[in-house]
Design a protein around this motif. Structure first.
Motif, mmCIF file in Angstrom:
data_model
loop_
_atom_site.group_PDB
_atom_site.id
_atom_site.type_symbol
_atom_site.label_atom_id
_atom_site.label_comp_id
_atom_site.label_asym_id
_atom_site.label_seq_id
_atom_site.Cartn_x
_atom_site.Cartn_y
_atom_site.Cartn_z
ATOM 1 N N LEU A 1 0.844 -1.191 0.000
ATOM 2 C CA LEU A 1 0.000 0.000 0.000
ATOM 3 C C LEU A 1 0.885 1.250 0.000
ATOM 4 N N TYR B 1 0.550 5.225 1.400
ATOM 5 C CA TYR B 1 -0.187 6.182 2.202
ATOM 6 C C TYR B 1 0.447 7.554 2.001
ATOM 7 N N LYS C 1 0.710 11.474 3.747
ATOM 8 C CA LYS C 1 0.537 12.115 5.049
ATOM 9 C C LYS C 1 0.861 13.602 4.970
ATOM 10 N N ALA D 1 0.541 17.041 10.782
ATOM 11 C CA ALA D 1 -0.461 17.039 11.856
ATOM 12 C C ALA D 1 -1.712 16.228 11.507
ATOM 13 N N GLU D 2 -1.616 15.398 10.499
ATOM 14 C CA GLU D 2 -2.726 14.497 10.176
ATOM 15 C C GLU D 2 -2.213 13.067 10.150
ATOM 16 N N GLY D 3 -3.144 12.114 10.252
ATOM 17 C CA GLY D 3 -2.748 10.727 10.120
ATOM 18 C C GLY D 3 -2.547 10.355 8.668
ATOM 19 N N PRO D 4 -1.861 9.247 8.409
ATOM 20 C CA PRO D 4 -1.689 8.790 7.024
ATOM 21 C C PRO D 4 -3.039 8.484 6.379
ATOM 22 N N PHE E 1 -4.893 6.510 3.169
ATOM 23 C CA PHE E 1 -4.699 5.471 2.162
ATOM 24 C C PHE E 1 -4.813 6.063 0.762
ATOM 25 N N PHE F 1 4.323 7.207 2.365
ATOM 26 C CA PHE F 1 4.808 5.994 3.013
ATOM 27 C C PHE F 1 4.403 4.778 2.186
ATOM 28 N N GLN G 1 -4.093 -8.004 9.171
ATOM 29 C CA GLN G 1 -2.718 -7.850 8.724
ATOM 30 C C GLN G 1 -2.141 -6.525 9.206
ATOM 31 N N LYS G 2 -1.146 -6.615 10.071
ATOM 32 C CA LYS G 2 -0.470 -5.400 10.484
ATOM 33 C C LYS G 2 0.383 -4.921 9.334
ATOM 34 N N LEU G 3 0.562 -3.622 9.279
ATOM 35 C CA LEU G 3 1.326 -3.015 8.209
ATOM 36 C C LEU G 3 2.757 -2.735 8.664
ATOM 37 N N PHE H 1 5.839 -0.364 7.635
ATOM 38 C CA PHE H 1 6.024 0.858 6.874
ATOM 39 C C PHE H 1 7.488 1.138 6.568
ATOM 40 N N GLY H 2 7.712 1.827 5.448
ATOM 41 C CA GLY H 2 9.019 2.413 5.172
ATOM 42 C C GLY H 2 9.154 3.723 5.930
ATOM 43 N N GLN H 3 10.305 4.377 5.738
ATOM 44 C CA GLN H 3 10.598 5.599 6.502
ATOM 45 C C GLN H 3 9.920 6.831 5.934
ATOM 46 N N PHE I 1 -5.971 -0.995 15.293
ATOM 47 C CA PHE I 1 -4.517 -1.124 15.397
ATOM 48 C C PHE I 1 -3.954 0.099 16.121
ATOM 49 N N TYR J 1 -0.167 2.103 16.368
ATOM 50 C CA TYR J 1 1.176 2.221 15.822
ATOM 51 C C TYR J 1 1.900 3.342 16.578
ATOM 52 N N GLY K 1 8.780 5.811 9.810
ATOM 53 C CA GLY K 1 7.432 5.382 9.496
ATOM 54 C C GLY K 1 6.769 4.801 10.731
ATOM 55 N N GLY L 1 -6.245 7.721 12.455
ATOM 56 C CA GLY L 1 -6.570 8.968 13.142
ATOM 57 C C GLY L 1 -5.411 9.938 13.024
ATOM 58 N N PRO L 2 -5.583 11.149 13.579
ATOM 59 C CA PRO L 2 -4.548 12.184 13.461
ATOM 60 C C PRO L 2 -3.348 11.944 14.370
#
Lengths: 114, 115
Positions: A34, A36, A38, A41-44, A46, A89, A100-102, A104-106, B33, B35, B42, B107-108
């Protein structure tokens, strides 16, 4: 060990041109990938995904390519727009029962210049 | 519709304090989840719930970290005796499905700073 790697911390592209973001992985058990996006100040959020049984998936201006033999995927954005400026990401997930846990890359910070 | 919400958005804790971070997932989402995202990195998986059952806590870095989701909706991540290395953004994500829950909605985040 970093199972998902994005080797370019940043990328700058001219508006209207193609942006190509790259991602490499080491775990051959990953079967779903996937991207994402970002904003600060916001979440990633999709963006697009691809199953390991495919080599390409397209959604509007976004295309993801998967090269399983090279364990490499890329995200193409064309044409690039100023609103695409964000951190991108790459993430991967291994199959099997259950959620399935994700992994992530950096991240790669993309800047689109007007 | 409402997305995933988290509170507080920012938390400053003195070393040794206990903190509790809350996540309200999207209504009806079965999978939840947590994180942890360190600066310039990441997100890294901490733990996973399917409804109220915690099915995977392999990513929790120490026994100071504890998560719960008692009624299968709201979840709380608790960190006891916070340390400076706990400073990070804590992200919660939810997914509609029990399996193949690849597409997770985030979420944020809560930015935790331990001084």
């Amino acid at each position: 060990d970093q199972q998902v790697k994005q080797n370019s911390p940043s990328l700058s592209v001219q508006e209207g041109r193609i942006s190509i973001l790259n991602c490499d992985y080491t775990n051959s058990m990953f079967d779903y990938f996937l991207w994402y996006k970002k904003y600060p100040a916001e979440g990633p959020t999709f963006l697009i995904s691809i199953s390991s049984i495919k080599d390409k998936n397209e959604d509007g201006r976004f295309t993801v390519f998967l090269n399983k033999s090279a364990k490499h995927l890329s995200l193409h954005i064309v044409p690039s727009q100023p609103g695409d400026s964000a951190v991108y990401f790459c993430a991967a997930s291994a199959g099997g029962a259950g959620a399935q846990k994700l992994v992530f890359g950096q991240g790669t910070r993309l800047t689109i210049n007007p | 519709g409402a997305g995933v919400s988290q509170s507080p958005r920012y938390k400053v804790a003195k070393r040794g304090q206990d903190v509790a971070l809350r996540c309200d997932p999207i209504s009806g989402h079965v999978s939840l989840f947590w994180y942890q995202q360190a600066l310039g990195q990441g997100p890294e998986f901490l733990t996973y719930f399917q409804n109220e059952a915690q099915l995977d806590k392999s990513g929790l870095p120490s026994d100071r970290f504890f998560a719960e989701r008692p009624e299968g909706s709201v979840s709380t991540l608790k960190i006891q005796r916070t340390q400076q290395e706990d400073s990070a953004v804590y992200l919660c994500a939810s997914s509609l499905r029990e399996t193949n829950s690849y597409e997770q909605y985030f979420g944020p985040g809560t930015r935790l700073t331990v001084t």
